[in-house]
Design a protein around this motif. Sequence first.
Motif, mmCIF file in Angstrom:
data_model
loop_
_atom_site.group_PDB
_atom_site.id
_atom_site.type_symbol
_atom_site.label_atom_id
_atom_site.label_comp_id
_atom_site.label_asym_id
_atom_site.label_seq_id
_atom_site.Cartn_x
_atom_site.Cartn_y
_atom_site.Cartn_z
ATOM 1 N N TRP A 1 22.527 59.966 4.508
ATOM 2 C CA TRP A 1 21.886 61.276 4.352
ATOM 3 C C TRP A 1 20.384 61.093 4.415
ATOM 4 C CZ3 TRP A 1 23.837 65.990 4.651
ATOM 5 C CH2 TRP A 1 23.023 67.067 4.300
ATOM 6 N N ARG A 2 19.678 62.100 4.969
ATOM 7 C CA ARG A 2 18.218 62.032 5.032
ATOM 8 C C ARG A 2 17.593 63.367 4.628
ATOM 9 N NH1 ARG A 2 15.563 57.889 7.043
ATOM 10 N NH2 ARG A 2 13.781 59.198 7.544
ATOM 11 N N LYS A 3 17.007 63.408 3.460
ATOM 12 C CA LYS A 3 16.008 64.389 3.014
ATOM 13 C C LYS A 3 16.516 65.804 2.712
ATOM 14 C CE LYS A 3 12.449 61.996 5.714
ATOM 15 N NZ LYS A 3 11.461 62.111 6.789
ATOM 16 N N THR A 4 17.203 66.431 3.656
ATOM 17 C CA THR A 4 17.491 67.860 3.545
ATOM 18 C C THR A 4 18.168 68.215 2.230
ATOM 19 O OG1 THR A 4 17.763 67.914 5.931
ATOM 20 C CG2 THR A 4 18.575 69.826 4.717
ATOM 21 N N HIS A 5 17.716 69.254 1.592
ATOM 22 C CA HIS A 5 18.243 69.845 0.364
ATOM 23 C C HIS A 5 18.064 68.938 -0.850
ATOM 24 C CE1 HIS A 5 20.542 72.534 -2.147
ATOM 25 N NE2 HIS A 5 21.347 71.537 -2.487
ATOM 26 N N TYR A 6 18.581 67.700 -0.777
ATOM 27 C CA TYR A 6 18.536 66.802 -1.932
ATOM 28 C C TYR A 6 17.207 66.061 -2.051
ATOM 29 C CZ TYR A 6 23.559 67.570 -1.595
ATOM 30 O OH TYR A 6 24.797 68.135 -1.511
ATOM 31 N N GLY A 7 16.514 65.866 -0.938
ATOM 32 C CA GLY A 7 15.230 65.188 -0.963
ATOM 33 C C GLY A 7 15.304 63.681 -0.836
ATOM 34 N N PHE A 8 16.479 63.085 -1.001
ATOM 35 C CA PHE A 8 16.574 61.622 -0.955
ATOM 36 C C PHE A 8 17.021 61.133 0.423
ATOM 37 C CE2 PHE A 8 20.689 62.965 -2.983
ATOM 38 C CZ PHE A 8 21.536 62.656 -1.934
ATOM 39 N N ILE A 9 16.870 59.825 0.610
ATOM 40 C CA ILE A 9 17.372 59.145 1.804
ATOM 41 C C ILE A 9 18.377 58.105 1.338
ATOM 42 C CG2 ILE A 9 16.796 57.590 3.716
ATOM 43 C CD1 ILE A 9 14.021 58.930 3.768
ATOM 44 N N ARG A 10 19.576 58.173 1.916
ATOM 45 C CA ARG A 10 20.592 57.145 1.653
ATOM 46 C C ARG A 10 21.092 56.627 2.987
ATOM 47 N NH1 ARG A 10 23.692 59.874 -3.380
ATOM 48 N NH2 ARG A 10 22.008 59.556 -4.877
ATOM 49 N N ASP A 11 21.109 55.323 3.116
ATOM 50 C CA ASP A 11 21.522 54.693 4.371
ATOM 51 C C ASP A 11 22.349 53.446 4.056
ATOM 52 O OD1 ASP A 11 21.391 54.832 7.270
ATOM 53 O OD2 ASP A 11 20.211 52.992 7.168
ATOM 54 N N ASN A 12 23.287 53.589 3.112
ATOM 55 C CA ASN A 12 24.061 52.432 2.671
ATOM 56 C C ASN A 12 25.569 52.606 2.835
ATOM 57 O OD1 ASN A 12 24.409 54.314 0.628
ATOM 58 N ND2 ASN A 12 24.134 52.842 -1.040
ATOM 59 N N GLY A 13 26.002 53.622 3.612
ATOM 60 C CA GLY A 13 27.420 53.754 3.926
ATOM 61 C C GLY A 13 27.867 52.630 4.836
ATOM 62 N N HIS A 14 29.174 52.537 5.053
ATOM 63 C CA HIS A 14 29.753 51.445 5.830
ATOM 64 C C HIS A 14 30.083 51.906 7.247
ATOM 65 C CE1 HIS A 14 30.113 49.721 1.877
ATOM 66 N NE2 HIS A 14 31.027 50.605 1.516
ATOM 67 N N VAL A 15 29.631 51.145 8.255
ATOM 68 C CA VAL A 15 29.964 51.403 9.660
ATOM 69 C C VAL A 15 30.298 50.074 10.326
ATOM 70 C CG1 VAL A 15 29.214 52.378 11.857
ATOM 71 C CG2 VAL A 15 28.284 53.283 9.738
ATOM 72 N N PHE A 16 31.439 50.026 11.009
ATOM 73 C CA PHE A 16 31.840 48.847 11.776
ATOM 74 C C PHE A 16 31.651 49.207 13.241
ATOM 75 C CE2 PHE A 16 35.261 45.490 12.646
ATOM 76 C CZ PHE A 16 34.428 44.443 12.297
#
Length: 194
Positions: free
Chosen positions: A32-47
Motif C-alpha cells: 500500500w502507498r499513502k492514500t487514505h491511511y498515509g503510510f507506505i507498506r511494501d512487505n507483502g509476499h510475491v514470488f
Amino acid sequence: MFDQCQWINEPAQWRIEDGTLFVTTDASTDFWRKTHYGFIRDNGHVFAASANRDFSAEVTVDGDFSALYDQAGLMVRESAERWVKAGAEYNDGALTFSTVLTNDFSDWSLGSPASGNRFRLRMTVADGVLKMQCSADERHWTLMRIAPFASTTASPHWLVGPMCCTPERGGLTVRFSDFKIGPPIVKDLHDTSL
C-alpha cells in the motif's frame, strides 16, 4: 514456471510440492502507498518472474481466508512505487474480488463477492493497457478492471507472480498452482470465454 521465480519479501514458511506453491504469510504484511491511511507498506509476499514484453499471466489461488484484509492473487510490479495487485480480499466479513493500482499513490476497488476460496486470475498487459480477469470455473472470465499501465521506460521490465499478504495478522495459508506467463491474450472486451 515457479523455477523462474524469485521472492520479493520471502515469507518464513513456504514450499513447492508437486507443482503447487504453498505459502503461509508473515504477520502485518501488505502492499500500500499513502492514500487514505498515509503510510507506505511494501512487505507483502510475491514470488515473481520477469516479463520484458506484453504478456498474459495466470494462476489458480486457493486460500484459507478468514481475517480482515487477508488477500491473495497476482501482482505486476515495475517498482516499489508502480504496481498493481488483484485477487481475493476478505473485507467486512466476506471474500470479495479486489484490485489495487499504484502509481506512487494506491487506489482500491472492490468487486463482486467471490463464490469460493478457490479461483483463477489472469492479468494481461498489452499496448499500454492492463486487463484483470477472474474465473471460478476456469472457462468463463469476469472482467475486474481495465487500466492504463504502459511502462515508464523504453525497455519494459515487469516482475509478475503470485502475491499474498495479511495486514491484520499472520498465518494465512495459500496454495498457488498452474502459474504461467505467455503471450498476451487479446480478445474482445466482452468475450468471457477462455
